[in-house]
Design an enzyme around this catalytic site. Structure first.
Site, mmCIF file in Angstrom:
data_model
loop_
_atom_site.group_PDB
_atom_site.id
_atom_site.type_symbol
_atom_site.label_atom_id
_atom_site.label_comp_id
_atom_site.label_asym_id
_atom_site.label_seq_id
_atom_site.Cartn_x
_atom_site.Cartn_y
_atom_site.Cartn_z
ATOM 1 N N ASP A 1 2.351 3.548 1.341
ATOM 2 C CA ASP A 1 2.852 2.254 0.999
ATOM 3 C C ASP A 1 2.908 0.975 0.936
ATOM 4 O OD1 ASP A 1 5.940 1.412 3.872
ATOM 5 O OD2 ASP A 1 3.704 0.090 3.935
ATOM 6 N N GLU B 1 4.497 4.463 -3.242
ATOM 7 C CA GLU B 1 5.967 3.792 -2.807
ATOM 8 C C GLU B 1 4.985 2.587 -4.839
ATOM 9 O OE1 GLU B 1 8.660 0.962 -0.279
ATOM 10 O OE2 GLU B 1 6.605 0.896 0.324
ATOM 11 N N ASP C 1 2.777 9.225 6.353
ATOM 12 C CA ASP C 1 2.546 7.620 6.152
ATOM 13 C C ASP C 1 1.676 6.718 6.195
ATOM 14 O OD1 ASP C 1 4.625 5.464 4.805
ATOM 15 O OD2 ASP C 1 6.303 6.209 5.221
ATOM 16 N N HIS D 1 14.688 5.777 3.653
ATOM 17 C CA HIS D 1 14.944 4.324 5.461
ATOM 18 C C HIS D 1 15.022 2.941 4.583
ATOM 19 C CE1 HIS D 1 10.757 4.397 3.990
ATOM 20 N NE2 HIS D 1 10.502 3.315 4.683
ATOM 21 N N ASP D 2 14.746 2.566 3.500
ATOM 22 C CA ASP D 2 15.669 1.456 3.162
ATOM 23 C C ASP D 2 16.217 1.010 2.276
ATOM 24 O OD1 ASP D 2 12.340 0.694 4.293
ATOM 25 O OD2 ASP D 2 11.743 1.116 2.563
HETATM 26 C C1 GLC Z 1 7.903 -0.586 2.926
HETATM 27 C C2 GLC Z 1 8.959 0.902 4.115
HETATM 28 C C3 GLC Z 1 9.442 -0.409 4.984
HETATM 29 C C4 GLC Z 1 8.656 -1.117 4.970
HETATM 30 C C5 GLC Z 1 7.145 -2.248 4.338
HETATM 31 C C6 GLC Z 1 6.311 -2.330 4.706
HETATM 32 O O1 GLC Z 1 8.051 -0.296 2.007
HETATM 33 O O2 GLC Z 1 8.723 1.260 2.866
HETATM 34 O O3 GLC Z 1 9.603 0.206 5.794
HETATM 35 O O4 GLC Z 1 9.186 -2.239 6.224
HETATM 36 O O5 GLC Z 1 6.543 -1.190 3.096
HETATM 37 O O6 GLC Z 1 5.857 -2.187 5.787
#
Ligand code: GLC
Ligand code: CA
Length: 555
Positions: free
Chosen positions: A198, A255, A97, A326-327
């Protein structure tokens, strides 16, 4: 860059809850190694590992205090090297990540910036003198202003898109960018095959900072305004690719939210900044700014949304398809109407998303049909974002019970309960005391039982993966065009994937009632069926509730 990844299956590991090897109650890297054979047998090629870096864990590791070291609870850098070797031996790839929009407030860069905001490190962040006033009225993702007083130096303010302990890095500064590229290179050299990237849309700010129209009584405006108004992120992304990923033919999945329609090709076209990006279309259905305004997903919305994404990307590139991560809450609890949840409907949902054009990504536990967790009380919740949702709902006047119900229903913690390996104590996740509550349904839903049951959700995933990877069908499942069928028929989700001189039809009766259909052509054979039997007479087919099949047609 080559597309070596396009026929691969990705599996996301959220390490804290995957497998604990040493009994301290926290999943770890050795625990992942112990389960590699399980993943290999499932058919996984690429593992996306959520953060295992040094971190104070304010946002479960997405707040990194040292990009080149491993959090001791997860292991050591030697453990990482061992994992990489063990994966290579099994012909598997690891992607890490990459969290570079922000770091942790415990990162040495930020500590130095706090000591002296005028130093080199001060320029690694967005730091402004407080006497000039608050530069913008933006509300961060986890609530509250994005601006806070600089710790130990209250004459200054700094910017954070997420938690206040996650200061944003200043990508406008070429020295900062260089540091990041150096770090990426360091990991790629070590043997990682790429990254999940991310919060990448947040790296570009809408400068100079300014106010937006307030959208709540707090007088603030959503941070989404900043992302939508920013121009020129492409320069950073192109540079990052050239300086790092390109040299290693790395696989990257972004993402990405709120991208501009005209820039899609720049993101994931043949020469895109990334190999692929997630399709968040379905994840966004029914969502609003606040959780108490969310609405439930209907099969109709779901179909419309996944089909729209397919059409949008048709001539552009490949999306990474997901039903959860995970979100998000668990996909089966989101995309299957309550009351219809059973193994057959779970398999139906699995097949529907899995054979779309794109790269299938499986989140840990999804393959055994893990469901949302029946949280009873706020004390069971760990996630910062859920706690903020709860507080926002309370402030808006909801009762404690109502506020808890909506925050918990959509909580990221639903996906963060430990993996259910068996019906042994603690679901076989740890021999100690687990860091987080186990979903009480582990006696019914666990990997060991499903490995022994040919009708299980897990074995269905294995079959889907085998089919998707079968070299005989590569022209269809990897390369084949997507074309919808029965688009206006409610509760039927159907699409073609078109190969060379033949095509397959995925057909799902996405409801409890049975349903008869007349197919355009008589199918040649059935490649996949989520039930034991099928009623097929010429081109007339009768599907039971949630029955889902893949039919091959040749001409
Ligand atoms: C992304 C991650 C999430 C995190 C955010 C801040 O959206 O997937 O889990 O809280 O970034 O890093
Ligand atoms: Ca452990």
């Amino acid at each position: 860059m080559s597309q070596w990844w396009k026929d691969k299956i990705i599996y996301q590991i959220w390490p804290k809850s995957f497998n604990d090897s040493n009994g301290d109650g926290i999943g770890d890297i050795q625990g992942i190694v112990e389960r590699l054979d399980y993943l290999k047998e499932l058919g996984v090629d690429i593992i996306w590992l959520s953060p295992v870096y040094a971190s104070p864990f304010v946002d479960q590791g997405y707040d990194i205090s040292d990009y080149q070291s491993i959090h001791p609870a997860f292991g050591t850098i030697q453990d990482m090297d061992y994992l990489l070797r063990e994966m290579e031996r099994r012909d598997m790839y690891l992607i890490m990540d990459l969290v570079v929009n922000h770091c942790s407030d415990e990162h040495i860069w930020f500590k130095k910036a706090c000591q002296n905001p005028l130093s080199v490190y001060g320029k690694y962040f967005y730091i402004v003198p407080k006497k000039d006033g608050i530069p913008s009225n933006v509300r961060g993702y986890f609530g509250g202003s994005v601006w806070d007083e600089l710790p130990g130096n209250p004459d200054y303010l700094y910017y954070h898109s997420f938690h206040k302990r996650q200061p944003d890095l200043n990508w406008e500064n070429p020295f900062l960018r260089k540091e990041i590229y150096y770090m990426i290179d360091w990991w790629l050299k070590r043997g990682v095959a790429g990254f999940r990237i991310d919060a990448i849309m947040n790296i570009k700010k809408d400068l100079p900072f300014h106010n937006y129209e307030a959208d709540r009584e707090d007088g603030m405006a959503s941070i989404v305004n900043v992302v939508q108004a920013s121009e020129g992120i492409g320069e950073f992304l192109a540079e990052m690719k050239k300086e790092t990923f390109e040299k290693y033919d790395a696989f990257t999945v972004g993402e990405v939210f709120h991208e501009k329609e005209s820039e899609l090709g720049d993101f994931i076209g043949t020469d895109g900044y990334f190999s692929t990006m997630f399709d968040f279309g379905p994840e966004l259905i029914g969502k609003a700014d606040v959780c108490y305004e969310y609405t439930e997903v209907t099969p109709k919305d779901y179909k419309k949304t996944i089909f729209a994404s397919q059409k949008r990307m048709e001539s552009i590139g490949l999306l990474a398809n997901i039903i959860e991560n995970h979100d998000e809450m668990r996909g089966v609890s989101r995309y299957i109407p309550e009351g219809d949840l059973c193994d057959t409907s779970k398999k139906a949902l699995a097949a529907v998303y899995f054979f779309l054009k794109g790269i299938p990504v499986i989140y840990q536990g999804q393959e055994i049909g893990m469901e949302n967790c029946p949280f009873q009380d706020l004390s069971e919740i760990e996630d910062v974002s859920t706690i903020n949702d709860y507080e926002v709902a309370l402030e808006a006047g909801l009762s404690e019970e109502e506020a808890f119900r909506c925050a918990a229903r959509y909580s990221r913690d639903n996906a963060r309960t430990p993996m259910q390996w068996s019906d042994d104590i603690n679901a076989g996740f740890t021999s100690g005391s687990p860091w987080f509550g186990i979903n009480p349904d582990y006696k019914q839903i666990n990997a060991r039982e499903q490995l022994a049951d040919e009708h299980s959700v897990l074995q269905f995933y294995q079959k889907m993966i085998q089919l998707r990877k079968d070299p005989d069908y590569e022209d269809i499942f990897v390369e084949g065009k997507f074309e919808p069928l029965y688009e206006d028929v409610d509760n039927v989700i159907a699409y073609y994937r078109i190969g060379e001189g033949r095509r397959v039809l995925l057909l799902s009766n996405y409801q409890r009632k049975e349903r008869e259909l007349v197919l355009p052509v008589k199918p040649e054979c059935i490649l996949l069926n989520n039930m034991d039997h099928i009623t097929l007479d010429g081109n007339r087919i009768r599907l039971e509730g949630y029955q889902t099949v893949i039919l091959l047609e040749t001409n």
